[in-house]
Design a protein around this motif. Structure first.
Motif, short mmCIF file in Angstrom:
data_model
loop_
_atom_site.label_atom_id
_atom_site.label_comp_id
_atom_site.label_asym_id
_atom_site.label_seq_id
_atom_site.Cartn_x
_atom_site.Cartn_y
_atom_site.Cartn_z
N ALA A 22 -4.28 7.08 -3.09
CA ALA A 22 -4.83 5.73 -3.17
C ALA A 22 -5.70 5.62 -4.41
CB ALA A 22 -5.67 5.43 -1.93
N TYR A 75 -3.08 0.84 3.91
CA TYR A 75 -3.83 2.03 3.51
C TYR A 75 -4.40 2.75 4.74
CZ TYR A 75 -3.75 0.88 -1.50
OH TYR A 75 -3.36 0.65 -2.79
N ALA A 116 0.83 -1.21 0.00
CA ALA A 116 0.00 0.00 0.00
C ALA A 116 0.87 1.26 0.00
CB ALA A 116 -0.94 -0.01 1.21
N ARG A 172 -9.11 6.15 1.54
CA ARG A 172 -8.69 4.76 1.39
C ARG A 172 -9.48 4.12 0.24
NH1 ARG A 172 -9.55 2.47 7.40
NH2 ARG A 172 -11.41 3.78 7.25
N ILE A 214 0.84 4.17 -3.02
CA ILE A 214 0.60 5.58 -2.72
C ILE A 214 1.76 6.44 -3.25
CG2 ILE A 214 0.37 7.28 -0.87
CD1 ILE A 214 -0.94 4.94 0.78
#
Length: 370
Positions: free
Chosen positions: A178, A199, A168, A228, A172
Motif C-alpha cells: 500500500a 485496503y 485498492a 493500510r 497493491i
C-alpha cells in the motif's frame, strides 16, 4: 484473456461461482508514475496516478456498475435507475444496454457536462432532466426505487462499493504494497469508502462501512497486506459539506462530478478518514483547473476537473507540510478529461491560424521555438 474485475476477483466479491457477470472488461486501469511533476513543485515524493479514465465509459463508475447491474440481473430486475451529475448515468446506461434491461437517469437540467450526457443518450437510457440539483435527484431516485420495479444503482447500493474496492487490490498488485497516502475526490463519498474497504480487506481488517453491508453473500478475503494507507479526501470549496460539517444547500463548482451538497455515503467516508488517520480538505476551482492543466502538460495525463482535485489537494498539503517528503502517494483520477471538453477548451490557448503554405506555417513554428 482478461474479462473484467468480477471474473478476476470473484473470490473476493459477493457473487456466486456461477453468477453471470455483466461486464465491459472494466478495471485493470494503469497506475502511472508522475515523473515530471514532483520536480516541478520541488518535492521529493513518489506520486502515482490511478487513471480510472481508462475504464470503458471513461470513469471509475464502471467498477461499481458491473457489480450493481450483475446483481440486479441476478435478482430478476428489468430496469435500473440512478441520479447523476454525469458519470453514473453514462456507466449505468452502458451496463444496462449490455445486460439488455432498461435504464432511467435523473440529472440536473443544464448542469451536466455534454460529454457525459451524450453517453447516457447514445446508450439508450431514458434521461429525465429535473429542475433541481443532484441532491434533490438523489432523494427522488430513492423514492422512485421504493415505489416502482426499478433497482437503484447509485453508491447507496452496497454492490457498487464492492466493485469499486478493487482499485485498492490493483494498486497493491502494482506497487507490491500500500502507499503511505491515497488521495481521492469526494462527491457522493462512496469511492473513498470503497477504497478503504479494499485496503482493509487486503490487510485482514474490518471497517465500519463493511460491517454495515449486512445480508450480502459471504466471500473469502485473503490477507495480502501488512499496513493500510492514510486516506485523503478532497472537496471543491463550493461543494464541501464534509469539510464544513453540514450539508451545502446549493453546491457550486466547475468540478461537476463532485457538485454534491449532501453525500449519501457521508458517515462511511468520515469513518474511513478517521480509521486511517486521514483528513478531508478543500480546493478552489482555480486550484483545480490549474492542476488539471499542469498534469496534462507536464505528464500527458488528461483527467476531468473533479479528478484533478485529488492531485491539487496533495500538492497543497505537501506545501503545508501535512504530507512529508519521501512519502509514497497514489491519487485516484476518477474520470477522463474528454468527459468535459468545454471546460478544457475554455482554459486552453486558441488554435493558431495560418495560410496553407509552407513558409506561413514555418514562421509559426519558428516563432514558437524561440
Amino acid at each position: 484473456m482478461y474479462t473484467g474485475l468480477i471474473d478476476k476477483y470473484r473470490d473476493r466479491l459477493p457473487v456466486a461461482a456461477d453468477t453471470r457477470a455483466v461486464s465491459l472488461n472494466e478495471g485493470a486501469t494503469p497506475l502511472i508514475e508522475l515523473k515530471n511533476l514532483p520536480a516541478l513543485v520541488r518535492k521529493k515524493v513518489s506520486i502515482h496516478a490511478k487513471f480510472e479514465g481508462a475504464n470503458p465509459t471513461g470513469s471509475f463508475k464502471d467498477r461499481g456498475m458491473t457489480m450493481a447491474v450483475t446483481q440486479a440481473v441476478e435478482e430478476g430486475a428489468r430496469a435500473i435507475i440512478c441520479a447523476s451529475t454525469g458519470n453514473t448515468s453514462a456507466s449505468a446506461a452502458a451496463y444496462a444496454a449490455r445486460a439488455g434491461i432498461a435504464c432511467f437517469v435523473l440529472i440536473p437540467e443544464g448542469r451536466i457536462a455534454l460529454g457525459k450526457l451524450s453517453q447516457a443518450m447514445m446508450h439508450g437510457s431514458v434521461v429525465i432532466q429535473i429542475r433541481g440539483n443532484f441532491d434533490e435527484g438523489m432523494r427522488l431516485t430513492q423514492e422512485l426505487a421504493a415505489a416502482l420495479p426499478v433497482k437503484i444503482v447509485n453508491s447507496i447500493n452496497p454492490y457498487r462499493i464492492q466493485g469499486q474496492k478493487t482499485v485498492a487490490f490493483e494498486v497493491i498488485e502494482a506497487l507490491g504494497d500500500a502507499p503511505d497516502y491515497h488521495a481521492l475526490p469526494v462527491g457522493n463519498a462512496g469511492n473513498i469508502t470503497a477504497h478503504w474497504i479494499g485496503y482493509s480487506e487486503a490487510a485482514g481488517e474490518s471497517t465500519q462501512a463493511l460491517r454495515a453491508s449486512a445480508g450480502m453473500r459471504k466471500y473469502r478475503t485473503p490477507k495480502t497486506l501488512e499496513r493500510r494507507p492514510i486516506m485523503l479526501g478532497y472537496q471543491a470549496s463550493g461543494a464541501a459539506p464534509i469539510v464544513r460539517g453540514r450539508p451545502v444547500e446549493n453546491p457550486e463548482t466547475v468540478a461537476t462530478a463532485i457538485r454534491i451538497g449532501n453525500p449519501v455515503s457521508w458517515q462511511q467516508a468520515v469513518a474511513a478518514g478517521r480509521e486511517s488517520g486521514g483528513w478531508f480538505a478543500e480546493c478552489t476551482d482555480d486550484e483545480i483547473l490549474h492542476v488539471q492543466k499542469m498534469l496534462a502538460q507536464a505528464e500527458g495525463v488528461f483527467c476531468e476537473p473533479a479528478s484533478a482535485i485529488a492531485l491539487a489537494g496533495v500538492l497543497k498539503d505537501l506545501e503545508l507540510g501535512k504530507i512529508g517528503e519521501g512519502s509514497s502517494i497514489v491519487c485516484t483520477l476518477t474520470g477522463h478529461g474528454l468527459k468535459d471538453p468545454d471546460t478544457a477548451i475554455a482554459q486552453s490557448a486558441k488554435p493558431m491560424t495560418a495560410d496553407a503554405e509552407l513558409k506561413a506555417i514555418e514562421r509559426v513554428i519558428r516563432e514558437r521555438l524561440k
